[in-house]
Design an enzyme around this catalytic site. Structure first.
Site, mmCIF file in Angstrom:
data_model
loop_
_atom_site.group_PDB
_atom_site.id
_atom_site.type_symbol
_atom_site.label_atom_id
_atom_site.label_comp_id
_atom_site.label_asym_id
_atom_site.label_seq_id
_atom_site.Cartn_x
_atom_site.Cartn_y
_atom_site.Cartn_z
ATOM 1 N N ARG A 50 3.522 -2.956 -9.342
ATOM 2 C CA ARG A 50 4.965 -3.177 -9.396
ATOM 3 C C ARG A 50 5.628 -2.251 -8.371
ATOM 4 O O ARG A 50 6.083 -1.161 -8.702
ATOM 5 C CB ARG A 50 5.504 -2.916 -10.803
ATOM 6 C CG ARG A 50 4.944 -3.868 -11.853
ATOM 7 C CD ARG A 50 5.496 -3.554 -13.228
ATOM 8 N NE ARG A 50 4.980 -4.473 -14.238
ATOM 9 C CZ ARG A 50 5.292 -4.407 -15.530
ATOM 10 N NH1 ARG A 50 6.121 -3.457 -15.969
ATOM 11 N NH2 ARG A 50 4.777 -5.270 -16.383
ATOM 12 N N ASP A 52 8.150 -0.504 -5.770
ATOM 13 C CA ASP A 52 9.566 -0.162 -5.857
ATOM 14 C C ASP A 52 10.370 -0.829 -4.746
ATOM 15 O O ASP A 52 9.818 -1.397 -3.808
ATOM 16 C CB ASP A 52 9.743 1.358 -5.727
ATOM 17 C CG ASP A 52 9.230 2.111 -6.942
ATOM 18 O OD1 ASP A 52 9.279 1.558 -8.053
ATOM 19 O OD2 ASP A 52 8.792 3.267 -6.778
ATOM 20 N N ARG A 197 4.465 8.456 -3.462
ATOM 21 C CA ARG A 197 5.577 8.976 -2.663
ATOM 22 C C ARG A 197 5.824 10.458 -2.933
ATOM 23 O O ARG A 197 6.187 11.208 -2.015
ATOM 24 C CB ARG A 197 6.833 8.151 -2.927
ATOM 25 C CG ARG A 197 6.758 6.742 -2.343
ATOM 26 C CD ARG A 197 7.861 5.849 -2.870
ATOM 27 N NE ARG A 197 9.180 6.378 -2.552
ATOM 28 C CZ ARG A 197 10.312 5.914 -3.089
ATOM 29 N NH1 ARG A 197 10.262 4.932 -3.986
ATOM 30 N NH2 ARG A 197 11.472 6.427 -2.749
#
Length: 246
Positions: A50, A52, A197
């Site tokens: 999923r 971002d 990230r």
């Protein structure tokens, strides 16, 4: 009912991410619209990850069920016809077994993050994080080695992460340089929300000379102990692996 497995390429810039909601266009909603235009059905589309808002995919795996017997080639051609002008493309389509699940059958996921490290701002390639000052690659590589293995990744976990446990096993964390591009590659069975990230942001901070010690960051088990979250635009979902080639 036929289950189809597709491999998708998409440009995440301008999308709200994978998940469909009312806030804007998503990979899920764009693909569902194309399926509906093709056959009048709007099935649930399940992805291997999923991603971002702003994150891209080179080969995202997904599956959906249709109440028809159309060939995989027909489905692929039809979807790509209705996806013209959209930032999503179907690279491959095949008929999968009924128990195949793009998310839960996945045994490994690979991500890549690109940092553009040069004084001049890039104008042709916006899918990277521009860092104008030189980074200490050796320091980043030494820190990256400590990220590999099973750890409590709480310090690299977004506050809104819904995973039941922060314990994850990172199998690969490498850093290579190709001209102005510094490429971070990660591989694991699964990741926490923003884990990649946040790891990149911390490694870049170390490359800038900031005093982050990975062992201390792990021990703190607090998001504030790690570095900043790297921008979404440099992140790519590269592939999903499965035990069986469904």
């Amino acid at each position: 009912m036929t289950r189809y497995k597709v491999i998708l390429e998409y440009d995440g810039a301008g999308l709200i991410g994978w998940q469909e909601n009312r806030q804007g266009p998503s990979v899920q909603s764009i693909l569902k619209d194309a399926i509906f235009a093709f056959c009048g059905q709007r099935p649930d589309v399940v992805g291997a990850g999923r991603t971002d808002a702003g994150v891209h995919a080179v080969a995202m795996v997904a599956h959906f069920d249709l109440d028809n017997n159309a060939s995989a080639e027909t489905v692929m051609r039809a979807l790509n016809f209705y996806l013209v002008g959209q930032p999503v493309s179907v690279l491959q389509c095949s008929i999968a077994s009924d128990d195949f699940n793009a998310r839960f059958s996945c045994i490994g996921r690979a991500y890549k993050y690109v940092v553009k490290n040069r004084p001049a701002r890039p104008v042709l390639d916006d899918k990277s994080w521009w860092i104008p000052r030189p980074l200490n690659i050796s320091a980043m590589r030494s820190a990256a080695e400590k990220l590999v293995g099973q750890h409590d990744f709480t310090s690299f976990r977004a506050a809104q992460c819904q995973a039941k446990s922060p314990i994850k096993t990172l199998d690969v964390c490498t850093i290579t340089q190709n001209g102005d591009d510094i490429i971070f590659e990660f591989y694991a069975r699964s990741f926490l929300h923003h884990q990649v990230r946040n790891m990149v942001g911390t490694l870049v901070a170390i490359g800038q000379g900031k005093p982050y010690d990975i062992d201390a960051v792990f021990a703190a088990a607090a998001r504030s102990a790690a570095g900043p979250t790297a921008p979404a635009g440099g992140l790519f979902f590269m592939r999903a692996d499965y035990a069986n080639d469904d």
